[in-house]
Design a protein around this motif. Structure first.
Motif, short mmCIF file in Angstrom:
data_model
loop_
_atom_site.label_atom_id
_atom_site.label_comp_id
_atom_site.label_asym_id
_atom_site.label_seq_id
_atom_site.Cartn_x
_atom_site.Cartn_y
_atom_site.Cartn_z
N GLU A 95 17.47 -97.83 -15.61
CA GLU A 95 18.45 -98.13 -14.57
C GLU A 95 18.31 -99.61 -14.21
N ARG A 96 19.41 -100.36 -14.37
CA ARG A 96 19.40 -101.80 -14.15
C ARG A 96 19.94 -102.11 -12.75
N GLU A 97 19.12 -102.80 -11.97
CA GLU A 97 19.50 -103.11 -10.59
C GLU A 97 18.55 -104.18 -10.06
N ASP A 98 19.06 -105.03 -9.17
CA ASP A 98 18.17 -105.98 -8.52
C ASP A 98 17.04 -105.23 -7.83
N SER A 99 15.83 -105.75 -7.96
CA SER A 99 14.67 -105.03 -7.44
C SER A 99 14.76 -104.77 -5.94
N VAL A 100 15.40 -105.67 -5.19
CA VAL A 100 15.50 -105.46 -3.75
C VAL A 100 16.43 -104.30 -3.41
N ASP A 101 17.22 -103.85 -4.39
CA ASP A 101 18.18 -102.78 -4.13
C ASP A 101 17.77 -101.43 -4.72
N ASN A 181 -1.03 -92.67 -30.10
CA ASN A 181 -0.55 -94.03 -30.29
C ASN A 181 0.86 -94.15 -29.72
N ALA A 182 1.40 -95.35 -29.78
CA ALA A 182 2.74 -95.58 -29.24
C ALA A 182 3.50 -96.55 -30.13
N ILE A 183 4.80 -96.50 -30.04
CA ILE A 183 5.69 -97.46 -30.69
C ILE A 183 6.41 -98.23 -29.59
N ALA A 184 6.43 -99.54 -29.71
CA ALA A 184 7.17 -100.39 -28.77
C ALA A 184 8.38 -100.97 -29.50
N PRO A 185 9.54 -100.33 -29.38
CA PRO A 185 10.73 -100.87 -30.04
C PRO A 185 11.15 -102.20 -29.40
N GLY A 186 11.67 -103.09 -30.23
CA GLY A 186 12.27 -104.31 -29.72
C GLY A 186 13.67 -104.03 -29.22
N TYR A 187 14.53 -105.02 -29.33
CA TYR A 187 15.91 -104.86 -28.86
C TYR A 187 16.69 -104.08 -29.91
N MET A 188 17.01 -102.82 -29.56
CA MET A 188 17.64 -101.89 -30.48
C MET A 188 19.10 -101.66 -30.08
N ALA A 189 19.93 -101.41 -31.07
CA ALA A 189 21.34 -101.14 -30.83
C ALA A 189 21.51 -99.67 -30.42
N THR A 190 21.20 -99.37 -29.15
CA THR A 190 21.32 -98.03 -28.60
C THR A 190 22.10 -98.07 -27.30
N ASP A 191 22.33 -96.89 -26.72
CA ASP A 191 23.05 -96.84 -25.45
C ASP A 191 22.33 -97.62 -24.35
N ASN A 192 20.99 -97.65 -24.40
CA ASN A 192 20.23 -98.34 -23.36
C ASN A 192 20.48 -99.84 -23.33
N THR A 193 20.95 -100.39 -24.45
CA THR A 193 21.17 -101.85 -24.50
C THR A 193 22.64 -102.22 -24.53
N THR A 194 23.52 -101.26 -24.25
CA THR A 194 24.95 -101.56 -24.27
C THR A 194 25.29 -102.71 -23.34
N ALA A 195 24.72 -102.70 -22.13
CA ALA A 195 25.03 -103.76 -21.16
C ALA A 195 24.61 -105.13 -21.68
N LEU A 196 23.51 -105.18 -22.41
CA LEU A 196 23.04 -106.46 -22.95
C LEU A 196 23.91 -106.91 -24.12
N ARG A 197 24.26 -105.98 -25.00
CA ARG A 197 25.00 -106.34 -26.20
C ARG A 197 26.44 -106.73 -25.90
#
Length: 250
Positions: A95-101, A181-197
């Motif tokens: 969820e993307r939002e200014d931290s104060v909000d 163990n864990a995987i740390a994906p970079g910037y992936m073309a998924t729904d989570n990055t739609t706003a960035l892309r």
């Protein structure tokens, strides 16, 4: 046995209806694993069809990972009916939002899925793994397990926590034959990055920093998941594997 062969193994994958989760599920199936897919009702039918088409046994189980009582109930039922050799905790929200909000409700919603639900699944499936002396757990972390990001305080906090849980469980369970163990994906073309892309300035600044010169795809993560789930990773413990096209190297 080939070190990446997963025939005879059964994997639980959360959030496998689309994106990275679907790619991971298909990668494990191609390596020979049978699958139990945990996700929201009706969200995983497409993945089930594709996995079945690969000749693997697959069952979709309805589960909201933020419902912690349901997590414990569903996991208990699966453990009663199946031997789970591999757990991939992929389900997550942002969820993307200014931290104060950021509201308490929003904060709790992200942490409930990304961190608390993940830990409870590790606990539920890790217990029989440690008793048997064998198992693989792969958590999906993020570059924001290392960085703070912008306008994603709850997500960054949760993914830092995923890295911490991964290391803590590895310390306890590696002597018992379970690799966490864990995987740390970079910037992936998924729904989570739609706003960035779709933001020309952000998209350009991100691509300029990625040495590979492109956004990642699900297939880029699937191979890492197969590796960490396989005998090839029997001596890999508590590691957060970055798959980012070189982002962290810049």
């Amino acid at each position: 046995m080939h070190p990446f062969d997963l025939h005879g193994r059964r994997a639980v994958v959360t959030g496998a209806g689309r994106g990275l989760g679907q790619a991971i599920a298909l990668g494990l199936a191609r390596a020979g694993a049978d699958l139990l897919l945990l996700g929201r009702p009706g969200s995983q039918s497409g993945t089930v069809e594709q996995v079945a088409g690969l000749g693997r046994d697959v069952v979709a189980v309805d589960l909201d990972v933020s419902d912690h009582d349901a997590v414990e109930r569903v996991a208990a039922g699966i453990n009663r009916d199946h031997r789970v050799d591999i757990l991939v905790n992929n389900a997550g929200i942002i969820e993307r939002e200014d931290s104060v909000d950021v509201s308490r409700h929003s904060w709790n919603r992200v942490l409930d899925v990304n961190l608390s639900g993940l830990f409870l699944l590790c606990q539920a499936f890790g217990r029989p793994m440690t008793e048997r002396g064998h198992g693989k757990i792969v958590n999906v972390a993020s570059l924001l397990s290392f960085q703070g990001g912008i306008r994603v305080a709850s997500y960054a906090a949760s993914k830092h926590g995923v890295a911490g849980i991964t290391k803590a469980l590895a310390n306890e369970w590696a002597p018992l034959g379970v690799q966490v163990n864990a995987i740390a994906p970079g910037y992936m073309a998924t729904d989570n990055t739609t706003a960035l892309r779709t933001d020309p300035d952000r998209a350009r600044s991100i691509l300029e920093r990625i040495p590979a010169g492109r956004w990642g795809e699900g297939a880029d993560i699937a191979g890492a998941a197969v590796f960490l789930s396989s005998p090839a990773a029997d001596y890999v413990n508590g590691h957060v594997l970055v798959v980012d096209g070189g982002w962290m190297a810049r």
